[in-house]
Design a protein around this motif. Structure first.
Motif, PDB file in Angstrom:
ATOM      1  N   GLY A 141       0.818  -1.208   0.000  1.00 60.35           N
ATOM      2  CA  GLY A 141       0.000   0.000   0.000  1.00 60.35           C
ATOM      3  C   GLY A 141       0.854   1.261   0.000  1.00 60.35           C
ATOM      4  O   GLY A 141       0.513   2.256  -0.654  1.00 60.35           O
ATOM      5  N   GLN A 142       1.966   1.226   0.704  1.00 56.73           N
ATOM      6  CA  GLN A 142       2.881   2.362   0.711  1.00 56.73           C
ATOM      7  C   GLN A 142       3.484   2.578  -0.675  1.00 56.73           C
ATOM      8  O   GLN A 142       3.665   3.716  -1.115  1.00 56.73           O
ATOM      9  CB  GLN A 142       3.996   2.140   1.737  1.00 56.73           C
ATOM     10  CG  GLN A 142       3.530   2.242   3.179  1.00 56.73           C
ATOM     11  CD  GLN A 142       4.648   1.886   4.149  1.00 56.73           C
ATOM     12  OE1 GLN A 142       4.575   0.899   4.875  1.00 56.73           O
ATOM     13  NE2 GLN A 142       5.687   2.688   4.173  1.00 56.73           N
ATOM     14  N   ALA A 143       3.805   1.483  -1.359  1.00 55.09           N
ATOM     15  CA  ALA A 143       4.359   1.583  -2.709  1.00 55.09           C
ATOM     16  C   ALA A 143       3.358   2.236  -3.655  1.00 55.09           C
ATOM     17  O   ALA A 143       3.721   3.058  -4.508  1.00 55.09           O
ATOM     18  CB  ALA A 143       4.746   0.196  -3.225  1.00 55.09           C
ATOM     19  N   ILE A 144       2.087   1.878  -3.505  1.00 48.56           N
ATOM     20  CA  ILE A 144       1.032   2.464  -4.350  1.00 48.56           C
ATOM     21  C   ILE A 144       0.780   3.914  -3.958  1.00 48.56           C
ATOM     22  O   ILE A 144       0.706   4.806  -4.806  1.00 48.56           O
ATOM     23  CB  ILE A 144      -0.264   1.644  -4.226  1.00 48.56           C
ATOM     24  CG1 ILE A 144      -0.054   0.225  -4.774  1.00 48.56           C
ATOM     25  CG2 ILE A 144      -1.418   2.335  -4.948  1.00 48.56           C
ATOM     26  CD1 ILE A 144      -1.202  -0.724  -4.495  1.00 48.56           C
ATOM     27  N   GLY A 145       0.669   4.161  -2.662  1.00 50.31           N
ATOM     28  CA  GLY A 145       0.334   5.490  -2.172  1.00 50.31           C
ATOM     29  C   GLY A 145       1.373   6.543  -2.499  1.00 50.31           C
ATOM     30  O   GLY A 145       1.046   7.727  -2.653  1.00 50.31           O
ATOM     31  N   ARG A 146       2.647   6.145  -2.605  1.00 52.26           N
ATOM     32  CA  ARG A 146       3.711   7.097  -2.911  1.00 52.26           C
ATOM     33  C   ARG A 146       3.473   7.817  -4.241  1.00 52.26           C
ATOM     34  O   ARG A 146       3.941   8.947  -4.432  1.00 52.26           O
ATOM     35  CB  ARG A 146       5.061   6.404  -2.934  1.00 52.26           C
ATOM     36  CG  ARG A 146       5.788   6.402  -1.595  1.00 52.26           C
ATOM     37  CD  ARG A 146       6.021   7.806  -1.100  1.00 52.26           C
ATOM     38  NE  ARG A 146       6.514   7.818   0.274  1.00 52.26           N
ATOM     39  CZ  ARG A 146       6.416   8.861   1.075  1.00 52.26           C
ATOM     40  NH1 ARG A 146       5.809   9.957   0.643  1.00 52.26           N
ATOM     41  NH2 ARG A 146       6.904   8.825   2.296  1.00 52.26           N
ATOM     42  N   TRP A 147       2.741   7.191  -5.151  1.00 52.16           N
ATOM     43  CA  TRP A 147       2.457   7.843  -6.425  1.00 52.16           C
ATOM     44  C   TRP A 147       1.503   9.019  -6.254  1.00 52.16           C
ATOM     45  O   TRP A 147       1.407   9.880  -7.137  1.00 52.16           O
ATOM     46  CB  TRP A 147       1.930   6.823  -7.431  1.00 52.16           C
ATOM     47  CG  TRP A 147       3.053   5.983  -7.955  1.00 52.16           C
ATOM     48  CD1 TRP A 147       3.580   4.861  -7.399  1.00 52.16           C
ATOM     49  CD2 TRP A 147       3.821   6.237  -9.138  1.00 52.16           C
ATOM     50  NE1 TRP A 147       4.629   4.388  -8.139  1.00 52.16           N
ATOM     51  CE2 TRP A 147       4.796   5.207  -9.224  1.00 52.16           C
ATOM     52  CE3 TRP A 147       3.782   7.215 -10.123  1.00 52.16           C
ATOM     53  CZ2 TRP A 147       5.724   5.153 -10.256  1.00 52.16           C
ATOM     54  CZ3 TRP A 147       4.698   7.154 -11.163  1.00 52.16           C
ATOM     55  CH2 TRP A 147       5.655   6.135 -11.224  1.00 52.16           C
ATOM     56  N   GLY A 148       0.812   9.082  -5.123  1.00 48.06           N
ATOM     57  CA  GLY A 148       0.009  10.260  -4.837  1.00 48.06           C
ATOM     58  C   GLY A 148       0.877  11.504  -4.712  1.00 48.06           C
ATOM     59  O   GLY A 148       0.469  12.612  -5.085  1.00 48.06           O
ATOM     60  N   ASN A 149       2.105  11.324  -4.181  1.00 57.15           N
ATOM     61  CA  ASN A 149       3.049  12.442  -4.094  1.00 57.15           C
ATOM     62  C   ASN A 149       3.438  12.946  -5.476  1.00 57.15           C
ATOM     63  O   ASN A 149       3.672  14.141  -5.678  1.00 57.15           O
ATOM     64  CB  ASN A 149       4.308  12.016  -3.338  1.00 57.15           C
ATOM     65  CG  ASN A 149       4.033  11.558  -1.920  1.00 57.15           C
ATOM     66  OD1 ASN A 149       4.601  10.581  -1.456  1.00 57.15           O
ATOM     67  ND2 ASN A 149       3.153  12.257  -1.216  1.00 57.15           N
ATOM     68  N   PHE A 150       3.524  12.021  -6.423  1.00 59.26           N
ATOM     69  CA  PHE A 150       3.848  12.405  -7.799  1.00 59.26           C
ATOM     70  C   PHE A 150       2.768  13.316  -8.367  1.00 59.26           C
ATOM     71  O   PHE A 150       3.053  14.378  -8.923  1.00 59.26           O
ATOM     72  CB  PHE A 150       4.002  11.151  -8.665  1.00 59.26           C
ATOM     73  CG  PHE A 150       3.994  11.408 -10.140  1.00 59.26           C
ATOM     74  CD1 PHE A 150       5.003  12.140 -10.738  1.00 59.26           C
ATOM     75  CD2 PHE A 150       2.957  10.923 -10.940  1.00 59.26           C
ATOM     76  CE1 PHE A 150       4.995  12.384 -12.111  1.00 59.26           C
ATOM     77  CE2 PHE A 150       2.943  11.155 -12.302  1.00 59.26           C
ATOM     78  CZ  PHE A 150       3.965  11.894 -12.892  1.00 59.26           C
ATOM     79  N   PHE A 151       1.513  12.922  -8.234  1.00 62.40           N
ATOM     80  CA  PHE A 151       0.426  13.717  -8.792  1.00 62.40           C
ATOM     81  C   PHE A 151       0.263  15.050  -8.070  1.00 62.40           C
ATOM     82  O   PHE A 151      -0.188  16.035  -8.666  1.00 62.40           O
ATOM     83  CB  PHE A 151      -0.880  12.922  -8.755  1.00 62.40           C
ATOM     84  CG  PHE A 151      -0.894  11.755  -9.708  1.00 62.40           C
ATOM     85  CD1 PHE A 151      -1.027  11.967 -11.061  1.00 62.40           C
ATOM     86  CD2 PHE A 151      -0.745  10.451  -9.246  1.00 62.40           C
ATOM     87  CE1 PHE A 151      -1.039  10.903 -11.959  1.00 62.40           C
ATOM     88  CE2 PHE A 151      -0.739   9.375 -10.133  1.00 62.40           C
ATOM     89  CZ  PHE A 151      -0.881   9.603 -11.487  1.00 62.40           C
ATOM     90  N   ASN A 152       0.625  15.089  -6.788  1.00 60.56           N
ATOM     91  CA  ASN A 152       0.531  16.333  -6.020  1.00 60.56           C
ATOM     92  C   ASN A 152       1.783  17.189  -6.126  1.00 60.56           C
ATOM     93  O   ASN A 152       1.848  18.275  -5.535  1.00 60.56           O
ATOM     94  CB  ASN A 152       0.260  16.030  -4.544  1.00 60.56           C
ATOM     95  CG  ASN A 152      -1.189  15.702  -4.277  1.00 60.56           C
ATOM     96  OD1 ASN A 152      -2.026  15.761  -5.171  1.00 60.56           O
ATOM     97  ND2 ASN A 152      -1.491  15.345  -3.043  1.00 60.56           N
TER      98      ASN A 152
END
Length: 286
Positions: A141-152
């Motif tokens: 889940g952390q691996a997936i969630g880190r991509w939220g930082n990319f979009f933000n």
């Protein structure tokens, strides 16, 4: 022979399309929220699968997921707000604006762990058994969630000219780095690191099913701490937006604590040879 990285394709350069996936009238769907929801959905299903393999009631994991969300998301936001209080003290209405970013995984882990402890006690199940079943889902889940930082366009590193550099809009850059356009994509570094940790935990879990006498309850949860923390320790050193405790980067401090606790716990299990059952019955108290 010297490898000239400048000859690599420019496709390695990252540019965020923005935080919003789609806007339908008054409804706005953001990438960050979608990624978190996806991570939770995948995590619940994975944990239930692992529970079945350990002969634990999978319904426990779906019930636990609700507790983890209730504990983790407020914990992640509260942790961030505490260390960024000067930013929110004059705009308290923004404290709940989690959709704008600004959560901390260490806060989520602490909040989730507290919720899991309460859940385990109320349901008279082993906390460490639950933690083992959740650990692979957590790191994935952390691996997936880190991509939220990319979009933000957040959680990026120091300026760089590497071929896999990340473009950051001027409005998102720290004032002292406003003249730089490209930065280390630390979200990507951590996402890839977390995938490797996930694969390691899954390998050990599946190997343990074949040789139960060698894998003690608590192993996966304790192994998660140093393996994740080692990656976070060096990646955090590249970041420009770290939560600070005086001159120290808080994530690095917590990572050092995690490494120490994880290694100490593993030594306790396998060197001190504390006698824990290989699989704890769901009906047996922790």
């Amino acid at each position: 022979m010297v490898l000239d990285l400048s000859t690599l394709p420019l496709a390695f350069q990252f540019t965020s399309p923005g935080p919003i996936l789609v806007k339908l009238g008054a409804i706005t769907i953001r990438w960050y929220g979608l990624l978190i929801a996806t991570a939770v959905l995948i995590g619940v299903n994975l944990s239930q699968y692992l529970a079945k393999r350990r002969h634990v009631n999978p319904d426990l994991l779906s019930d636990l997921a609700i507790w983890l969300v209730i504990g983790a998301i407020p914990g992640a936001r509260l942790y961030y707000v505490i260390f960024e209080w000067q930013k929110y003290v004059s705009h308290p209405e923004q404290i709940i604006a989690i959709w704008q970013g600004g959560i901390a995984i260490h806060g989520a882990i602490i909040g989730g762990a507290i919720a899991a402890l309460i859940f385990a006690k109320l349901n008279r199940v082993s906390f460490w058994q639950l933690a083992d079943l959740v650990a692979p889902s957590l790191i994935l889940g952390q691996a997936i969630g880190r991509w939220g930082n990319f979009f933000n366009s957040e959680a990026f590193g120091s300026p760089t000219d590497l071929p896999w550099k990340l473009y950051i809009p001027l409005v998102r850059r720290p004032p002292e780095l406003a003249n730089f356009e490209y930065f280390h994509p630390t979200f990507l570094y951590e996402s890839l690191w977390n995938v490797m940790v996930f694969l390691l935990l899954m390998f050990i879990f599946l190997r343990g099913l074949r040789n139960k006498s060698k894998l003690k309850v608590g192993t996966l949860a304790l192994l998660y701490l140093p393996t994740y923390s080692l990656g976070r320790l060096w990646i955090e050193g590249l970041r420009t937006d770290s939560l600070m405790l005086g001159p120290l980067k808080m994530a690095q401090v917590i990572s050092l604590v995690g490494i120490g606790l994880g290694l100490a716990g593993l030594a306790w299990l396998y060197v001190v040879k504390r006698q824990l059952p290989d699989v704890v019955s769901p009906n047996k108290s922790d």
